[in-house]
Design a protein around this motif. Structure first.
Motif, PDB file in Angstrom:
ATOM      1  N   GLU A  28       0.847  -1.193   0.000  1.00 27.26           N
ATOM      2  CA  GLU A  28       0.000   0.000   0.000  1.00 27.26           C
ATOM      3  C   GLU A  28       0.884   1.245   0.000  1.00 27.26           C
ATOM      4  OE1 GLU A  28      -3.773  -1.099   2.697  1.00 27.26           O
ATOM      5  OE2 GLU A  28      -1.836  -1.550   3.637  1.00 27.26           O
ATOM      6  N   LEU A  29       0.441   2.262  -0.728  1.00 29.99           N
ATOM      7  CA  LEU A  29       1.230   3.479  -0.864  1.00 29.99           C
ATOM      8  C   LEU A  29       1.004   4.426   0.311  1.00 29.99           C
ATOM      9  CD1 LEU A  29       0.749   4.167  -4.692  1.00 29.99           C
ATOM     10  CD2 LEU A  29       2.544   2.845  -3.532  1.00 29.99           C
ATOM     11  N   ALA A  30       1.759   5.508   0.297  1.00 22.73           N
ATOM     12  CA  ALA A  30       1.760   6.479   1.389  1.00 22.73           C
ATOM     13  C   ALA A  30       0.360   6.954   1.745  1.00 22.73           C
ATOM     14  CB  ALA A  30       2.622   7.684   0.994  1.00 22.73           C
ATOM     15  N   PHE A  31       0.069   6.934   3.040  1.00 24.74           N
ATOM     16  CA  PHE A  31      -1.196   7.390   3.623  1.00 24.74           C
ATOM     17  C   PHE A  31      -2.399   6.539   3.199  1.00 24.74           C
ATOM     18  CE2 PHE A  31       1.269  11.486   3.495  1.00 24.74           C
ATOM     19  CZ  PHE A  31       1.523  11.535   4.843  1.00 24.74           C
ATOM     20  N   ARG A  35      -4.871  -1.606   5.331  1.00 20.44           N
ATOM     21  CA  ARG A  35      -4.793  -3.045   5.593  1.00 20.44           C
ATOM     22  C   ARG A  35      -3.574  -3.375   6.454  1.00 20.44           C
ATOM     23  NH1 ARG A  35      -6.087  -3.036   0.070  1.00 20.44           N
ATOM     24  NH2 ARG A  35      -3.913  -3.487  -0.458  1.00 20.44           N
ATOM     25  N   SER A  36      -2.460  -2.739   6.150  1.00 17.12           N
ATOM     26  CA  SER A  36      -1.240  -2.995   6.916  1.00 17.12           C
ATOM     27  C   SER A  36      -1.419  -2.591   8.376  1.00 17.12           C
ATOM     28  CB  SER A  36      -0.065  -2.230   6.308  1.00 17.12           C
ATOM     29  OG  SER A  36       0.211  -2.687   4.998  1.00 17.12           O
ATOM     30  N   ILE A  75       9.309   2.422  19.608  1.00 17.95           N
ATOM     31  CA  ILE A  75       9.761   1.553  18.515  1.00 17.95           C
ATOM     32  C   ILE A  75       8.961   1.959  17.277  1.00 17.95           C
ATOM     33  CG2 ILE A  75      10.142  -0.782  17.723  1.00 17.95           C
ATOM     34  CD1 ILE A  75      11.592  -0.238  20.310  1.00 17.95           C
ATOM     35  N   CYS A  76       9.647   2.447  16.268  1.00 22.47           N
ATOM     36  CA  CYS A  76       8.958   2.967  15.083  1.00 22.47           C
ATOM     37  C   CYS A  76       8.718   1.861  14.056  1.00 22.47           C
ATOM     38  CB  CYS A  76       9.767   4.087  14.451  1.00 22.47           C
ATOM     39  SG  CYS A  76       9.869   5.578  15.459  1.00 22.47           S
ATOM     40  N   ALA A  77       7.489   1.809  13.566  1.00 19.58           N
ATOM     41  CA  ALA A  77       7.115   0.877  12.507  1.00 19.58           C
ATOM     42  C   ALA A  77       6.818   1.661  11.232  1.00 19.58           C
ATOM     43  CB  ALA A  77       5.886   0.066  12.914  1.00 19.58           C
ATOM     44  N   GLU A  78       7.329   1.169  10.120  1.00 16.78           N
ATOM     45  CA  GLU A  78       6.980   1.695   8.799  1.00 16.78           C
ATOM     46  C   GLU A  78       6.316   0.580   8.017  1.00 16.78           C
ATOM     47  OE1 GLU A  78      10.900   4.648   8.603  1.00 16.78           O
ATOM     48  OE2 GLU A  78      10.645   3.072   7.077  1.00 16.78           O
ATOM     49  N   TYR A  79       5.446   0.937   7.057  1.00 19.23           N
ATOM     50  CA  TYR A  79       4.706  -0.110   6.345  1.00 19.23           C
ATOM     51  C   TYR A  79       4.202   0.335   4.983  1.00 19.23           C
ATOM     52  CZ  TYR A  79       1.881   2.487   9.747  1.00 19.23           C
ATOM     53  OH  TYR A  79       1.377   3.465  10.562  1.00 19.23           O
ATOM     54  N   ASP A  80       4.635   1.503   4.493  1.00 23.60           N
ATOM     55  CA  ASP A  80       4.227   1.904   3.154  1.00 23.60           C
ATOM     56  C   ASP A  80       5.154   1.269   2.113  1.00 23.60           C
ATOM     57  OD1 ASP A  80       6.281   3.661   4.176  1.00 23.60           O
ATOM     58  OD2 ASP A  80       5.936   4.987   2.464  1.00 23.60           O
ATOM     59  N   ALA A  81       4.657   1.155   0.900  1.00 28.03           N
ATOM     60  CA  ALA A  81       5.395   0.520  -0.192  1.00 28.03           C
ATOM     61  C   ALA A  81       5.673   1.545  -1.292  1.00 28.03           C
ATOM     62  CB  ALA A  81       4.604  -0.659  -0.752  1.00 28.03           C
ATOM     63  N   PRO A  83       5.523   2.655  -5.470  1.00 26.88           N
ATOM     64  CA  PRO A  83       4.660   2.422  -6.641  1.00 26.88           C
ATOM     65  C   PRO A  83       5.229   1.328  -7.534  1.00 26.88           C
ATOM     66  CG  PRO A  83       5.069   4.777  -6.321  1.00 26.88           C
ATOM     67  CD  PRO A  83       5.996   4.044  -5.392  1.00 26.88           C
ATOM     68  N   GLU A  84       4.386   0.427  -7.946  1.00 25.28           N
ATOM     69  CA  GLU A  84       4.680  -0.637  -8.910  1.00 25.28           C
ATOM     70  C   GLU A  84       5.596  -1.732  -8.385  1.00 25.28           C
ATOM     71  OE1 GLU A  84       5.878   0.803 -12.735  1.00 25.28           O
ATOM     72  OE2 GLU A  84       4.162   2.172 -12.922  1.00 25.28           O
ATOM     73  N   ILE A  85       6.666  -1.399  -7.653  1.00 27.07           N
ATOM     74  CA  ILE A  85       7.603  -2.448  -7.231  1.00 27.07           C
ATOM     75  C   ILE A  85       7.375  -2.890  -5.787  1.00 27.07           C
ATOM     76  CG2 ILE A  85       9.384  -1.918  -8.921  1.00 27.07           C
ATOM     77  CD1 ILE A  85      10.880  -0.360  -6.819  1.00 27.07           C
ATOM     78  N   GLY A  86       6.325  -2.379  -5.147  1.00 24.27           N
ATOM     79  CA  GLY A  86       5.922  -2.902  -3.847  1.00 24.27           C
ATOM     80  C   GLY A  86       6.930  -2.660  -2.736  1.00 24.27           C
ATOM     81  N   HIS A  87       7.162  -3.694  -1.925  1.00 24.85           N
ATOM     82  CA  HIS A  87       8.014  -3.539  -0.740  1.00 24.85           C
ATOM     83  C   HIS A  87       9.491  -3.766  -1.085  1.00 24.85           C
ATOM     84  CE1 HIS A  87       5.297  -2.529   2.468  1.00 24.85           C
ATOM     85  NE2 HIS A  87       4.427  -3.381   1.974  1.00 24.85           N
ATOM     86  N   ALA A  88       9.981  -2.937  -2.018  1.00 24.36           N
ATOM     87  CA  ALA A  88      11.386  -3.019  -2.418  1.00 24.36           C
ATOM     88  C   ALA A  88      12.298  -2.279  -1.443  1.00 24.36           C
ATOM     89  CB  ALA A  88      11.554  -2.446  -3.828  1.00 24.36           C
ATOM     90  N   CYS A  89      11.725  -1.740  -0.382  1.00 24.70           N
ATOM     91  CA  CYS A  89      12.533  -1.172   0.700  1.00 24.70           C
ATOM     92  C   CYS A  89      12.335  -1.974   1.985  1.00 24.70           C
ATOM     93  CB  CYS A  89      12.175   0.298   0.926  1.00 24.70           C
ATOM     94  SG  CYS A  89      13.594   1.347   1.292  1.00 24.70           S
ATOM     95  N   GLY A  90      11.542  -3.033   1.900  1.00 23.31           N
ATOM     96  CA  GLY A  90      11.424  -3.960   3.020  1.00 23.31           C
ATOM     97  C   GLY A  90      10.695  -3.427   4.236  1.00 23.31           C
ATOM     98  N   HIS A  91       9.712  -2.555   4.037  1.00 20.53           N
ATOM     99  CA  HIS A  91       9.005  -2.024   5.197  1.00 20.53           C
ATOM    100  C   HIS A  91       8.157  -3.082   5.896  1.00 20.53           C
ATOM    101  CE1 HIS A  91       9.321   2.515   4.002  1.00 20.53           C
ATOM    102  NE2 HIS A  91      10.466   1.872   3.932  1.00 20.53           N
ATOM    103  N   ASN A  92       7.872  -4.178   5.207  1.00 20.14           N
ATOM    104  CA  ASN A  92       7.205  -5.303   5.870  1.00 20.14           C
ATOM    105  C   ASN A  92       8.087  -5.859   6.994  1.00 20.14           C
ATOM    106  OD1 ASN A  92       8.793  -6.139   3.438  1.00 20.14           O
ATOM    107  ND2 ASN A  92       8.376  -8.198   4.195  1.00 20.14           N
ATOM    108  N   ILE A  93       9.398  -5.860   6.762  1.00 24.09           N
ATOM    109  CA  ILE A  93      10.352  -6.329   7.780  1.00 24.09           C
ATOM    110  C   ILE A  93      10.433  -5.332   8.923  1.00 24.09           C
ATOM    111  CG2 ILE A  93      12.808  -6.825   8.187  1.00 24.09           C
ATOM    112  CD1 ILE A  93      12.906  -7.879   5.283  1.00 24.09           C
ATOM    113  N   ILE A  94      10.442  -4.042   8.590  1.00 30.77           N
ATOM    114  CA  ILE A  94      10.479  -3.002   9.625  1.00 30.77           C
ATOM    115  C   ILE A  94       9.284  -3.149  10.564  1.00 30.77           C
ATOM    116  CG2 ILE A  94      10.391  -0.519  10.075  1.00 30.77           C
ATOM    117  CD1 ILE A  94      11.743  -0.094   7.350  1.00 30.77           C
ATOM    118  N   ALA A  95       8.101  -3.287   9.992  1.00 27.47           N
ATOM    119  CA  ALA A  95       6.879  -3.379  10.802  1.00 27.47           C
ATOM    120  C   ALA A  95       6.902  -4.597  11.701  1.00 27.47           C
ATOM    121  CB  ALA A  95       5.657  -3.400   9.887  1.00 27.47           C
ATOM    122  N   ALA A  96       7.259  -5.760  11.143  1.00 25.52           N
ATOM    123  CA  ALA A  96       7.246  -6.992  11.934  1.00 25.52           C
ATOM    124  C   ALA A  96       8.306  -6.952  13.033  1.00 25.52           C
ATOM    125  CB  ALA A  96       7.457  -8.199  11.018  1.00 25.52           C
TER     126      ALA A  96
END
Length: 386
Positions: A28-31, A35-36, A75-81, A83-96
């Protein structure tokens, strides 16, 4: 208490990895990360956290709190992705990892005399959620803010560049490109002239200054002189001061494009200015001790500042209160962040290990801060001064 927090992370290891994969599967994109946020906060609620969503007037920001101690660890969580390439910065890992660290610290919060806050910060890629949250007072009582970010290697004292995120719009006049071109004022040409100016400027940039961008609007048809064009640009520098200097020089190039073509132009700020990371030396050294003890091999200290790692709104946080933003390494097969291959690497076995190791390392770092009398006093006094 290291064994206690590690055991706590291990006890929810399956849930943390499932959370990481689930966020990754629905980028999901910024703001827009609704779901995340629901996935993250559901696990925190199950772990006994008091969760508030929609804080700081941001629908996808949240604050999950456990405990009542005087020392507040964020503890800061990030979870935005992206455009087009999804979680190419790994924010799913940051959140978990953030959830894992938060839950682990909650199990020892009473003994440590701490309050644990997992702070959900949207729109890191573009939008600067943390900046808005700083301005709204979300971080006012936080003594230290911690997070980990995935990358190809472990870097404990990662640095970043200050960032200006801008849009430049040129306005001209339509005309038939063949029958009456003399009546037109070509806004696409204005963008071209500006890009030439930017390209020539690059030779004279100071070390650490960067300019890169795209043309997001260059006209509608070849036989219509474009009346509008738009460029999206990032300006970066090692410090906020150097960024201000760079911005003035870049703005002259944009103005030149308008002047040369008879167009007008407007520069709009897309995101608030990101400042450079200023990680807390004691917290960095302590985090480094933890991952070395866990068998990881971080980049040598003398190499850490050689190549800053893009830009992040966590820089704004670390310029206000003690914080860290280390890189937790995973095997990406040679891919780097913001490549599709890195997105694919963020749900591999190596990425799952980064989730768990990151959570444990953050929790152990917070335990050290809470149990070291000198550092505890320093952190508490910092809150009072702010």
């Amino acid at each position: 208490m290291n064994a206690d927090v590690e055991a706590a992370v291990r006890s929810i290891e399956t849930d943390l990895i499932a959370l990481s994969h689930s966020i990754h599967s629905e980028p999901e994109l910024a703001f827009e990360e609704f779901r995340s946020v629901a996935k993250i906060t559901e696990l925190l609620k199950r772990s006994g956290f008091d969760v508030r969503t929609g804080i700081a007037d941001l629908p996808t920001a949240f604050d999950a709190t456990f405990g009542s101690g005087d020392l507040v660890i964020g503890i800061c969580a990030e979870y935005d992705a992206l455009p087009e390439i999804g979680h190419a910065c790994g924010h799913n890992i940051i959140a978990a990892s953030a959830v894992g660290a938060g839950v682990a610290l909650a199990t020892v919060a009473e003994r440590l005399g701490i309050t644990v806050r997992v702070i959900g910060t949207p729109a890191e890629e573009s939008g600067g959620g943390k900046i808005a949250m700083l301005e709204k007072g979300v971080f006012d009582g936080v003594a230290a803010a911690l997070m980990v970010h995935p990358g190809p290697i472990d870097i404990t004292g990662a640095t970043s560049l200050a960032l200006a995120d801008i849009a430049v719009t040129f306005n001209g006049r339509e005309a038939h490109a063949s029958a009456a071109p003399e009546f037109g004022r070509n806004a696409a040409d204005a963008a071209t002239v500006a890009q030439v100016g930017i390209g020539l400027l690059r030779q004279h940039l100071s070390p650490g200054q960067q300019i890169h961008g795209i043309v997001s609007d260059g006209g509608t048809a070849p036989n219509i002189v474009p009346a509008r064009s738009e460029m999206l640009y990032y300006l970066r520098a090692e410090t906020a001061w150097a960024l201000s200097e760079l911005s003035a020089r870049a703005e002259a190039c944009f103005a030149a494009g308008a002047l040369a073509t008879g167009c007008t132009h407007e520069i709009r700020t897309v995101s608030p200015t990101y400042t450079e990371l200023t990680p807390d030396p004691w917290l960095v050294a302590t985090y480094r001790e933890q991952i070395l003890d866990m068998g990881r091999t971080p980049l040598p200290l003398e190499w850490e500042g050689v190549r800053p790692l893009g830009s992040t709104d966590m820089g704004n946080v670390t310029n206000v209160l003690p914080g860290i933003h280390p890189i937790i390494g995973l095997d990406s097969g040679g891919a780097v962040t913001h490549q599709p291959q890195f997105a694919a690497a963020c749900i591999t076995e190596s990425a799952d290990l980064a989730v768990i190791d990151g959570a444990i390392a953050l929790a152990r770092t917070a335990v050290r801060a809470a149990t070291d009398d000198t550092q505890r006093v320093r952190l508490l006094e910092g809150v009072d001064r702010r």
